[in-house]
Every structure is written in C-alpha cells, then in structure tokens.
Scaffold this active site. Structure first.
Site, PDB file in Angstrom:
ATOM      1  N   HIS A 155     -12.086   4.973  -1.899  1.00 38.00           N
ATOM      2  CA  HIS A 155     -12.268   3.770  -2.714  1.00 38.00           C
ATOM      3  C   HIS A 155     -13.754   3.515  -2.924  1.00 38.00           C
ATOM      4  O   HIS A 155     -14.207   3.225  -4.032  1.00 38.00           O
ATOM      5  CB  HIS A 155     -11.614   2.563  -2.028  1.00 38.00           C
ATOM      6  CG  HIS A 155     -10.198   2.368  -2.411  1.00 38.00           C
ATOM      7  ND1 HIS A 155      -9.169   2.994  -1.757  1.00 38.00           N
ATOM      8  CD2 HIS A 155      -9.633   1.634  -3.394  1.00 38.00           C
ATOM      9  CE1 HIS A 155      -8.020   2.644  -2.324  1.00 38.00           C
ATOM     10  NE2 HIS A 155      -8.271   1.818  -3.322  1.00 38.00           N
ATOM     11  N   TYR A 177      -0.929  12.450   7.543  1.00 42.24           N
ATOM     12  CA  TYR A 177      -0.181  11.724   8.567  1.00 42.24           C
ATOM     13  C   TYR A 177       0.718  12.654   9.399  1.00 42.24           C
ATOM     14  O   TYR A 177       0.575  12.735  10.615  1.00 42.24           O
ATOM     15  CB  TYR A 177       0.659  10.643   7.880  1.00 42.24           C
ATOM     16  CG  TYR A 177       1.356   9.690   8.814  1.00 42.24           C
ATOM     17  CD1 TYR A 177       0.710   8.554   9.283  1.00 42.24           C
ATOM     18  CD2 TYR A 177       2.662   9.927   9.214  1.00 42.24           C
ATOM     19  CE1 TYR A 177       1.355   7.672  10.136  1.00 42.24           C
ATOM     20  CE2 TYR A 177       3.309   9.046  10.064  1.00 42.24           C
ATOM     21  CZ  TYR A 177       2.650   7.931  10.516  1.00 42.24           C
ATOM     22  OH  TYR A 177       3.291   7.058  11.357  1.00 42.24           O
ATOM     23  N   VAL A 235      -0.581   9.328  -4.277  1.00 42.79           N
ATOM     24  CA  VAL A 235      -1.533   9.325  -3.165  1.00 42.79           C
ATOM     25  C   VAL A 235      -0.793   9.062  -1.847  1.00 42.79           C
ATOM     26  O   VAL A 235      -1.067   9.715  -0.838  1.00 42.79           O
ATOM     27  CB  VAL A 235      -2.645   8.272  -3.400  1.00 42.79           C
ATOM     28  CG1 VAL A 235      -3.409   8.014  -2.113  1.00 42.79           C
ATOM     29  CG2 VAL A 235      -3.585   8.740  -4.494  1.00 42.79           C
ATOM     30  N   TRP A 264       0.808  -1.222   0.000  1.00 44.41           N
ATOM     31  CA  TRP A 264       0.000   0.000   0.000  1.00 44.41           C
ATOM     32  C   TRP A 264       0.833   1.260   0.000  1.00 44.41           C
ATOM     33  O   TRP A 264       0.377   2.301  -0.460  1.00 44.41           O
ATOM     34  CB  TRP A 264      -0.969   0.011   1.189  1.00 44.41           C
ATOM     35  CG  TRP A 264      -2.146  -0.874   0.928  1.00 44.41           C
ATOM     36  CD1 TRP A 264      -2.369  -2.099   1.472  1.00 44.41           C
ATOM     37  CD2 TRP A 264      -3.244  -0.616   0.040  1.00 44.41           C
ATOM     38  NE1 TRP A 264      -3.530  -2.625   0.967  1.00 44.41           N
ATOM     39  CE2 TRP A 264      -4.095  -1.737   0.095  1.00 44.41           C
ATOM     40  CE3 TRP A 264      -3.588   0.441  -0.797  1.00 44.41           C
ATOM     41  CZ2 TRP A 264      -5.261  -1.829  -0.663  1.00 44.41           C
ATOM     42  CZ3 TRP A 264      -4.744   0.355  -1.540  1.00 44.41           C
ATOM     43  CH2 TRP A 264      -5.565  -0.775  -1.479  1.00 44.41           C
TER      44      TRP A 264
END
Lengths: 485, 485
Positions: free
Chosen positions: A412, A387, A378, A371
C-alpha cells in the site's frame, strides 16, 4: 463464528427494542377488525426500522448503476459541447504528459522479466540450471521487478505524470505477485515429480529384494499414478513441465488472477453482449472517474492544505468531511470499474471462468471480513502463497497473518510513495490502524449488533481514506509549492 | 401474477446467459483439482453479474444512512464556521418571510373546519341535523378546505414565501383527505347501526306473529350481536357515536395516517431512544435538505432556463441530466425524512402502532407497483375511500382505478400550481404519462426480466422529476423575471 455472533446480536437487539407488532394481542385485534368502521391499520414496523428485519435492497444496485450511467452520459455531453472530443482524450492525456507517453516504455519493458522468469524455469526443468541457483535467480528477478519503478522514477521522474507513474507501479506490482505465484507453483510441481521419482526408485529397490507387502503397495501406487495421469490426459490437462511455454505464460499474465495454475477453468464461448456491456462501462467509467477527480477532488484537496497547516480541529474536521463524500464516491466507482467491469472484460475475452473478483464486502460486519472480501485476487494470492506456506513450515496462524499483513501494508505504501516520490508512512500507518480497528468493530458487532459492525466498516472506509489523502497532499504541497500569501 | 412474470423472466434470462459455472463438468473439475499445482480457481460468476442471482445488499442501507449523516454534520460545521447559528435558522427563515411568519395564521385556521366537521357529525348522530343535509354540509366543508389556500393566496399571495405556501397547501390537502375519511367512516358506522335497528324492528314484528324459524334466526342474530358488543366492550373498544369527541378527532388529525378508524392499534409505551433518533434525523435532515436545495438545486435550475429557451435538444439533455442527480438525491432524502423519520416520530409520540408508511418500492419491477408501495398512507386512503366504494357501487375495477388516478393527478397539480400561483398542467401531464409508462415497464419486466422493469421505474423517477421541474421553472422565470441580456 460470525453466525453465532449474529444470532447473539439479534437476540440482544430483540430484547432492546419493543417491536410494535408485539404490542397488541391477536385476539384483541380480531375483535377490533369486526367493527363497523372497516379498520385498515394493524401494528407493524417500518421497513427501515432495525426491528423490521427486512433485508431486500436489490433495487438499490440498479439505482447505483443508473446514477453512474447518467453521470457518465452527462459528462460526455458537457465535454462534447464545450470542446469536441475532449472526453475521449481524458485518459491518454492523464497518462501521457502532453503528447509524449513516457510511461509506455517502462510498461512494455515488463515483458522482459516475465520472459526471463520463464527461461529460468525451463533451465531448472531440463536440469541446465541446478535447483538452488535457479531459485536464487528467480528471487533476484522478482525483486528486480519491484525495484525497477523506483529506479526509473529517480532517474527521470520529471518525465512522468502522476497517473502515468501510478499505472507503471501498478503493472510492476501485479507482475511481482504473478511471477511469485508462477515460480512457487512450478516449484510445487517439481517437488511432486521428484517425490514420484523417489517412490519409483524405492519400488525398483523393493522389486530386487521381493517383499510381498511392499510389492502390492508399490503396484497399487503405480496403478493409481498411471490412472491419475491417464485421467488427466483424457481431460486434456497440461502437466509439468509441458506448461513452460510462452503462450501459457502470457495467458497467465493477462488473466484476471494472481494465482498461477497449470489448467485454469475456461468458459465454452465469449458472450458478445457481455463484452460490449463491460467495454462500455470501462470506457465511460474511466472518463467519468478521471473527470470527477479533476473537477471535484482536486479543488477540494487544494482548498484544504492551508486549513491543515493551521491545525484548527473544527476546520480540519469540516474539510475532511467535505473531501470524504466525493472521495468515497470515486472509490466506489473505481471499485466497480476495476473489479467488476475491467476484470470481467478480461475474463470474458480470455474465456477465464473464475469471476470471483470480490465478495459481498458491503455487508461485512467487521473489518477483518472486509479485508478478506473486497479484493479477492490479492486475498487468494496471500492465502495460497504466503499464509498457507508459512503455516505449513510450522509457524502459527498468528505469525502467518502478521506476515500477510506487513506485506500488504508495504505494498500500500509502495503504491502511494513511489508515484509521489515522497517516502512518508501514512499509508503504512493506515494499514497498521486496521488490527485495532478490527478489534473495535468485532466488539461492536458482538455487543451492539451486526449493523453497528457494518457501520464501523463503512465509516473507516469513508473517513479513513480522505484522512490519508490529506496527509499526503499536505506534505506534497509543502514540498512542492510555496505559500502564496 | 408478478411471481409468474418473475419466473418467466428468470427462465428467459437463464436461457440467454451462459453461466460460467455450467461450462465445466463436475468430473473434469475433480481431476483438475487433484493436480500438483494446488489449483484454487473454480468457474463462478461475479456477484454483480445478473446471472449470479446474488441479492443481499443490506449493507448499502447503512451506507446511505452514513453518507446522509456525514453530509449533515459537515454542513452544520460549515454553517457554524461561516456564521454562527445560521444552520438552525434555515427552516424558520424559509417558511417565514424574514421576521414575520404569515403562513402560521392559515395553518392554525385549519382547526376550524376540523371542529366544524365534528359538530356536524354530532348533529347527525343526535338527530338534530337530518342525514341528507348533514352529508351536504360535510361535503361543502371538505370542499371549503381544499379551496381555502387558493383564495388566501389570491388575496395576499405576495406575503408568503414559496416554502411557506407549500406547507400551507400540504396541511390543507392532508386535512381534506383526513376529513373525507372521518365523515365516510362515521357514515359507515351509522349505516350499520341503522341496519341493526331495522333488524330489531323486524324481529319484534316476527315475535308478534310467531314463526319458529324466524324466531330462532333472530335470537341467534341477537346473541351474536350482543356477543360482539360484549367482546368489543371487554377489549375496551370505543363504539359509534362515543367516538365523536374532540380528543379523538385531534388524535386522528395528528396521527400518521389518512384513514380514520374508531380504535387505532396502539403501542404499550414510548421508546425514548427511538424518539431521540428520529428527532435528530428530522432536525439535521431538514436543514440538510433545505441547504442542499439552496446551494445545489437553485443554481442548477437558474442556469438552465436560458438553455430551455434555445430549444437545442443536446443542450437541454445535458442540463436535464445535470439537474437530475441533485434533484434525485434530494428526493431520496426527502422521502426518508418524511416517510421514515417524521411519520415514525409522530407514530411513536402518539403510540400509533401501524408504521407501514412505505413498502419496498426500491425493488418495484413496474410502475404500478411503485405507485402502490412508495406512499402507503395515500395508497391505503385511495383504496379504502375511493376504489372499494366505487367497486361496491357496481362499477368495474377499471373505472375505479381511473377515478383514483385522476384524483391523484389533480392533487399533484394542486400542490405545484397553487404555491407557484401559475396554473400549468405539467404535473398533471406527468401523472397522465404514468399509465403508458406502466405498460412499457410491465412489458420490459416480462420480456427482458424484472431487472429491466426496475431500471425503468428508477429512470422515470430520476429523469421524470427534473423534466417537470424545468418546465415549471422555465414558465415561472418567463413570467416573473425579465431576460437580462
């Protein structure tokens, strides 16, 4: 941490497998070799055996590229033979609905919120709009961007084709992320500038009541600031608020990144051969993907709906596996086309020098690594704008990860549910399945070796996607089609 | 030579492409990084860009393995759902013709020439058969092996299925190569032994008329020989003619190599997990390959025959490309199954330690490298039993290469023409096209860079095979089927 786990796994594997090469002692072999029968064998492993530790498979990338090209050329030939010029029309026909192109309107409208965002920023910069009201306006503008496709679709949803509305959603989602980055970066610049003003004020105060220590410090700081500004100017760097220009904004909107900065690294020239190659890849590739989708995926999915209604686990597994292979190959093509061909094309045309659009996710040994490597724009956006700010606000890294994760899951779902006009939570649940899967793959990586971790990553990619697709299509078919039996 | 060419190509490529990373000076970048907008971009290339020099694609091997497994499992499920236990019967049904298995007889008969060869060798060893007559007998025996399938097929060809007769031809071809190696290796041992006898005689003669120099030399030689024999015995090595045993011969016939030697390197134990894995691969894989062949290849080829008769170049290209992809994927599966799964299975069961059945041909940068890496048993056989003996006879390396090449071309033709009972020269011509292609790929490698060489190797594999297949099928269909129009 990964290398440590790698080593551990390697040791484990070495202990498990008895490498053929270790079987015969060196001395024994030497005597054997001196015999009259001209021996030509020696103990060694096959390259595909895990114990061989062989790792050079560069040729396979050329292979993948060739297979893609051959598939593309063949499809074009077939289309040319069956009905001339169909191939070149696949893309517009999918986006438009016959001869009209209803998705062009909403796509073009995306310029409006972007320009609005620039105007608000300028207002704040020249003190027409107070900072707090400005921020509120920006947030409303950004939220408006993400809600607009939902509203448009509810009002005139029947006008759009599926590919058309997906494109619109994608454009607005990217705009949302870009404008977020634009506002936040400008906010950082403003804060720094204010900090400097405060310092300057403090300096002036300390000058009126001289304290030698303060004076020296202040002077030193001033020289440093001036020096920095001088250097920046010498390097031709733009400084806030000079960046608040239409040209700068549009460059950012077109550039292959989601993170705004005032001075993007640039290349010296546009390589023409590079542009032509990427352009050909995009043109052939998009046609290939769409044609494969129509000829291979849709029949597979359509045939499977009935099976899913029967709830027979063996049949469902068989259907799922049948769907898995074309779906996965399409996803790989899509990945290459979007993240290599298209983004590099845009980068080259805009002389944008940072081409790190993906890392080597194909070697990822657990799902977290996957990921954070497959979609670098992204990933970088999430780290820089969600973050790090959250951890700087004093929250723990865990909280920050959870927030990033939920935003990702939400979008998503957004990209699937809005075009389908059907609010299920399969995509969201799919994303929610990632943390437990991540733990499993991490355990597999440490206990069984990195190859097993990598296998789990690939399996979740190959099998997870068709599962989600079948869920959506099943629900979609139940809603829109009546059983024909 | 290859590394030199590699470096040259690298330099050329570096000069051609302007790497993005070189565009911005280090200093400029440092100033940019100190700005308030927290820049996160830096100039760098995408990993798939040739200028990135990135080369770690190990994960793709796991991917290939998973895709193969998923395909295999799905096919088994489908067969199980449609008609139980069909999947497990695909292999025997293809070899046998219905319920009879006519190819078992000729396959079992292959033991006879092998045992005959052993008997002749023994005869020569114990001086019952004179050396020269023995060699003539061996050559006749070996030629008989390669002619037998042709004769059998001409006599009762209609009894055999295509897969059945191909298996028989393959068995006899392998037997031919193995017996050649067996006889030649034993001949070498005999020659060495004779050499020793001659030396001993000379030594005895020199003893009767003492010459100190000769004596010292001879003694030294004797000690050396005895020392060598002693060492060999200590290491448990078999010496000629003790190797002429049935057990030794059958081990060689079953072992995954074509080169005979008296003492093969052995592993200490059979790894059970390894055997189970390879066995599963063979069982699932063979069924997968045969089913794909029936369901995917045969329809493609059948549809194309008519097109080939029309001689329309555009249509022929389209058909060829359509055939190229399934054919190539099948070939890759076949390669993995034969050269990795099956040969490793045999090797593990027989505790045969040399598993170098293939090298990294997927990275081959020109066609010569491909031919010397993809099939190591045949390559090693050709070097040891044809190339080196010919050069030792005083001929040039070029002559030796040509001979190896012609033998290879002949046996390619043999493996296609005999089962099809149709003596065309397409496979032979295909092999003959390799030297010019090799020159082209070598030029491409040096002038355009190793990646282009690799691309040409892959292209010739992907496109060359279906071309040959279509030629044969076209001729076969013209011979056996009448046009249905």
């Amino acid at each position: 941490m990964t290398t440590e786990a790698d080593e551990k796994a390697l040791r484990y594997r070495r202990a498990q497998s008895v490498t053929a090469a270790e079987e015969i002692t060196e001395k024994e072999n030497k005597v054997r070799r001196s015999q009259a029968d001209k021996p030509c064998h020696k103990p060694r492993d096959s390259l595909f055996s895990w114990s061989s530790e062989f790792a050079n498979f560069t040729g396979l990338v050329n292979w993948g590229f060739l297979m893609l090209s051959i598939g593309g050329v063949r499809l074009c030939l077939e289309n040319f033979l069956n009905s001339a010029f169909v191939a070149t029309l696949v893309l517009p026909m999918s986006i438009g609905d016959g001869n009209r192109f209803p998705s062009i309107g909403p796509s073009a409208f995306s310029v409006v919120p972007a320009v609005l965002s620039l105007l608000i920023e300028r207002g704040i910069a020249v003190h027409i709009i107070p900072e707090k009201i400005g921020i509120t306006l920006q947030i409303s503008n950004i939220l408006f961007v993400v809600i607009l496709p939902v509203v448009v679709l509810n009002m005139r949803g029947e006008d759009f084709s599926f590919v058309g509305i997906t494109t619109v959603c994608m454009i607005y989602l990217i705009l949302f992320l870009k404008l977020w980055s634009y506002c936040q970066t400008n906010h950082w610049c403003r804060t720094t500038l204010k900090g400097k003003c405060v310092k300057n004020k403090l300096r002036r105060q300390s000058l009126s009541a001289p304290n030698w220590n303060d004076l020296v410090n202040a002077e030193h700081e001033q020289t440093y600031e001036e020096d920095k500004n001088g250097k920046a100017a010498a390097a031709g760097l733009v400084k806030y608020p000079d960046n608040l220009q239409l040209k700068d904004l549009f460059y950012f909107l077109l550039a292959p990144t989601l993170c705004y900065e005032l001075n993007f690294p640039r290349t010296a020239r546009i390589r023409k051969r590079f542009v032509v190659k990427r352009l050909l890849e995009v043109i052939f590739g998009v046609n290939l993907v769409l044609a494969l989708f129509q000829q291979w995926m849709i029949p597979s999915v359509t045939n499977s709906v009935e099976t899913f209604t029967t709830m027979d686990p063996v049949r469902i597994t068989e259907r799922l596996l049948k769907l898995a292979i074309p779906n996965h190959l399409l996803w790989l093509c899509f990945f290459y086309l979007s993240f290599h061909s298209f983004l590099n094309l845009m980068g080259e045309l805009l002389q944008f020098a940072d081409r790190n659009f993906y890392n080597d996710w194909w070697n990822a040994n657990n799902i977290s690594v996957f990921w954070s490597t497959w979609n670098m724009p992204v990933h970088r956006w999430a780290v820089r704008h969600v973050y790090i700010p959250i951890t700087e606000m004093g929250y723990s890294k865990f909280v920050a990860s959870i927030v990033v994760f939920f935003i990702s899951a939400f979008f998503h779902e957004y990209l699937v549910s809005v075009p389908l006009q059907m609010f299920r939570i399969w995509a969201f649940l799919g994303m929610m399945a990632q943390p437990p899967l991540s733990v499993i793959s991490r355990v597999a990586e440490v206990k069984l070796g990195p190859r097993w971790g990598n296998m789990i990553v690939w399996s979740s990619l190959i099998l997870g996607q068709p599962l989600a697709i079948m869920m959506y299509y099943h629900d979609y078919a139940l809603l829109h089609f009546k059983p024909q039996q």
